[in-house]
Design a protein around this motif. Structure first.
Motif, PDB file in Angstrom:
ATOM      1  N   THR A  48      28.547  88.789 -34.579  1.00 26.19           N
ATOM      2  CA  THR A  48      28.805  90.008 -33.828  1.00 26.19           C
ATOM      3  C   THR A  48      29.851  89.723 -32.771  1.00 26.19           C
ATOM      4  N   ASN A  49      30.928  90.459 -32.815  1.00 23.29           N
ATOM      5  CA  ASN A  49      31.938  90.310 -31.772  1.00 23.29           C
ATOM      6  C   ASN A  49      32.216  91.652 -31.109  1.00 23.29           C
ATOM      7  N   TYR A  50      31.197  92.521 -31.131  1.00 23.88           N
ATOM      8  CA  TYR A  50      31.345  93.829 -30.504  1.00 23.88           C
ATOM      9  C   TYR A  50      30.007  94.250 -29.888  1.00 23.88           C
ATOM     10  N   GLU A  51      30.080  95.271 -29.047  1.00 21.38           N
ATOM     11  CA  GLU A  51      28.883  95.802 -28.387  1.00 21.38           C
ATOM     12  C   GLU A  51      28.514  97.141 -29.021  1.00 21.38           C
ATOM     13  N   ILE A  52      27.230  97.464 -28.982  1.00 22.32           N
ATOM     14  CA  ILE A  52      26.715  98.696 -29.561  1.00 22.32           C
ATOM     15  C   ILE A  52      26.329  99.642 -28.435  1.00 22.32           C
TER      16      ILE A  52
END
Length: 117
Positions: A48-52
């Protein structure tokens, strides 16, 4: 950007579509090579290299003294000071009193919260 004396780095976190979710300062307790190694390890393990983005029902994530309606799973995730937050695509109550007029066709815009000095 880096401050040589305080090991403070400017960071930017993104959402799944590559849009800026939030920015701030990361105060490192490790050297630059260790930061790069940690970043690569985090991407390999978590994938995961992003935020939700979160809803108000899910609750905010506390980052330092700031509540953020995003996850905090990508590197760095500690020793952070949030400066800006961008919210996209849906209305979430961020503690700001706003009157929403839904009588016109929907055009979703970015809501940005800035830290003031």
């Amino acid at each position: 950007m880096r401050n040589e004396t305080a090991n403070k780095y400017l960071f930017t976190k993104y959402d799944a579509l590559g849009r800026v979710a939030y920015t701030g300062f990361y105060t490192a307790t490790i050297g630059q090579q260790s930061i790069q190694d940690s970043l690569q390890f985090n991407r390999a393990v978590n994938r995961t290299n992003y935020e939700i983005q979160k809803t108000t029902a899910q609750g905010a994530t506390q980052i330092g003294d700031t509540q953020v309606f995003y996850s905090n799973s990508s590197y760095p995730s500690n020793n952070l000071e949030v400066l800006t937050i961008n919210y996209y695509d849906r209305y979430v109550d961020y503690g700001v009193a706003e009157a929403m007029d839904w009588s016109f066709p929907q055009v979703f815009t970015t809501s940005t919260l800035l830290r003031t000095l």
